[in-house]
Design a protein around this motif. Structure first.
Motif, mmCIF file in Angstrom:
data_model
loop_
_atom_site.group_PDB
_atom_site.id
_atom_site.type_symbol
_atom_site.label_atom_id
_atom_site.label_comp_id
_atom_site.label_asym_id
_atom_site.label_seq_id
_atom_site.Cartn_x
_atom_site.Cartn_y
_atom_site.Cartn_z
ATOM 1 N N GLN A 176 0.910 -1.378 0.150
ATOM 2 C CA GLN A 176 0.013 -0.027 0.122
ATOM 3 C C GLN A 176 0.963 1.374 0.011
ATOM 4 N N HIS A 179 2.472 1.755 -3.380
ATOM 5 C CA HIS A 179 1.470 2.331 -4.632
ATOM 6 C C HIS A 179 1.216 3.878 -3.952
ATOM 7 N N ALA A 276 -2.738 -3.564 -10.572
ATOM 8 C CA ALA A 276 -3.691 -4.656 -10.110
ATOM 9 C C ALA A 276 -2.866 -5.867 -10.275
ATOM 10 N N THR A 317 -8.388 -3.173 -4.980
ATOM 11 C CA THR A 317 -7.103 -2.345 -4.832
ATOM 12 C C THR A 317 -6.505 -2.707 -3.635
#
Length: 378
Positions: A176, A179, A276, A317
């Motif tokens: 996380q 990203h 993804a 996500t």
């Protein structure tokens, strides 16, 4: 002595192993010659390679009846682009990664970005730190990253459900965070997830002769993750990409990393969402390394099943993964968290002995009030 799984702060860009020496035990492989030719310069930079890679090296078994395979300097490195060294200033063992800037032009910048403030001090950052960046004096295309000495994340094996639960938390949190910096890793697999073994070991193990100590004079003793919590790291940003903030839906043509099972890459070269694909990679790692090896973690099946959907548009996500996982983790009882992870391949005798050991450890953990989820200090 049998070589152990390789350890280091990074993986070779496609994990190319050094080949067995065809010229006899006294000869270095071509990739090893590269390290020998940089040894004096690396020493000047403050890093000492093992004796095998020093220009004045004389095999320790010469003139004796010893088998080269039983000697520390008789075993070549597993991975051509990774080398261990001791930092001369304090004796700490570090990992050196050789990078070709022409092949992987973004790796140094992305890796350094996560090692610089304010990102480096963020507790959610699980990217391998960089201590130093060195430019080769022999080749303008070659750069060395100096990183912590890490080891593959799943050795030694996980003992309790709580240990695996904490590992998953860190990996979800770490991806996380990656990203959120608009970076796609693009090569998440078991060899690119490492851990800092320092809390678990009595001293630094040898990278090739574990469980022997780095100097091979002693046997290293290991603790459990519950007693001594560890931190997990993402490594190898060789094919990673950082996108502009305004690029909210990046698309990239398929690029093959270590995991060859990505559904959207199988029959099409159509550009795909790399974020993804990262979610698939991490879900597939957990599926292969945990869920398929036993039923102790079946509470993860639905979440992981969604992460590895064939259609990337149907995958959650990483923000959604973290949200769902936090709720799932909070629902687990202490009894479940303290339970033993049982492997399908454990024989009845091995399983029985591990259960006995587990019972004694669990009593110790309860008496000493050791948390069932071993979270390391920030």
């Amino acid at each position: 002595m049998s070589p152990s799984p390789p350890a280091g702060g990074g993986e070779v860009e496609r994990d190319t192993p050094a080949l067995p020496a065809p010229l006899g035990p006294d000869a270095l492989e071509p990739d090893e010659v590269f390290w020998r030719d940089h040894q004096k310069w690396l020493e000047e930079q403050g890093y000492m390679l093992r004796s095998r890679y020093r220009p004045e090296w004389v095999p320790s078994w010469k003139g004796t009846t010893r088998d080269p395979d039983d000697c520390e300097d008789g075993i070549s490195s597993f991975i051509a682009q990774i080398m261990d060294a001791q930092r001369i200033s304090d004796g700490a063992v570090v990992a050196l990664k050789r990078i070709s800037k022409s092949i992987h032009p973004h790796e140094v910048d992305i890796t350094r970005m996560f090692s610089a403030e304010p990102l480096s001090s963020d507790a959610r950052n699980h990217c391998v730190p960089v201590y130093d960046v060195l430019e080769s004096p022999n080749d303008n295309d070659i750069v060395f990253l100096v990183m912590p000495y890490l080891r593959l994340y799943k050795y030694p094996r996980f003992c309790t459900v709580g240990e695996a639960v904490e590992c998953f938390r860190q990996l979800f949190e770490g991806l996380q965070f990656i990203h959120q910096q608009h970076v796609a890793h693009r090569d998440i697999m078991h060899r690119n997830i490492m851990m800092d073994p320092t809390p678990l070991v009595t001293e630094t193990p040898h990278p090739l002769l574990d469980p022997l100590s780095y100097d091979t004079h002693r046997k290293v003793k290991y603790s459990t993750r519950t007693r001594h919590p560890v931190k997990y790291f993402f490594i190898d940003f060789g094919i990673s990409r950082k996108y502009p903030v305004e690029c909210t839906e990046p698309r990239e043509p398929p690029i093959w990393g270590g995991d060859k099972t990505v559904p959207e890459f199988q029959h099409s070269n159509e550009p795909r969402d790399p974020f993804a694909t990262d979610v698939y990679y991490l879900g597939n790692l957990i599926r292969k390394d945990f869920l398929e090896k036993g039923s102790s973690l079946d509470f993860m099946v639905n979440l992981i099943g969604d992460m590895v959907q064939d259609d990337p548009a149907k995958r959650p996500t990483i923000d959604e993964v973290v949200e769902r996982y936090d709720k799932l983790r909070a629902s687990l009882s202490t009894r479940t968290l303290r339970s033993r992870i049982v492997h399908k391949k454990d024989s009845n005798i091995v399983g029985f002995l591990r259960t006995i050991r587990h019972v004694y450890r669990t009593i110790e953990y309860i008496v000493t009030r050791t948390p069932a989820i071993p979270t390391p200090r920030s």
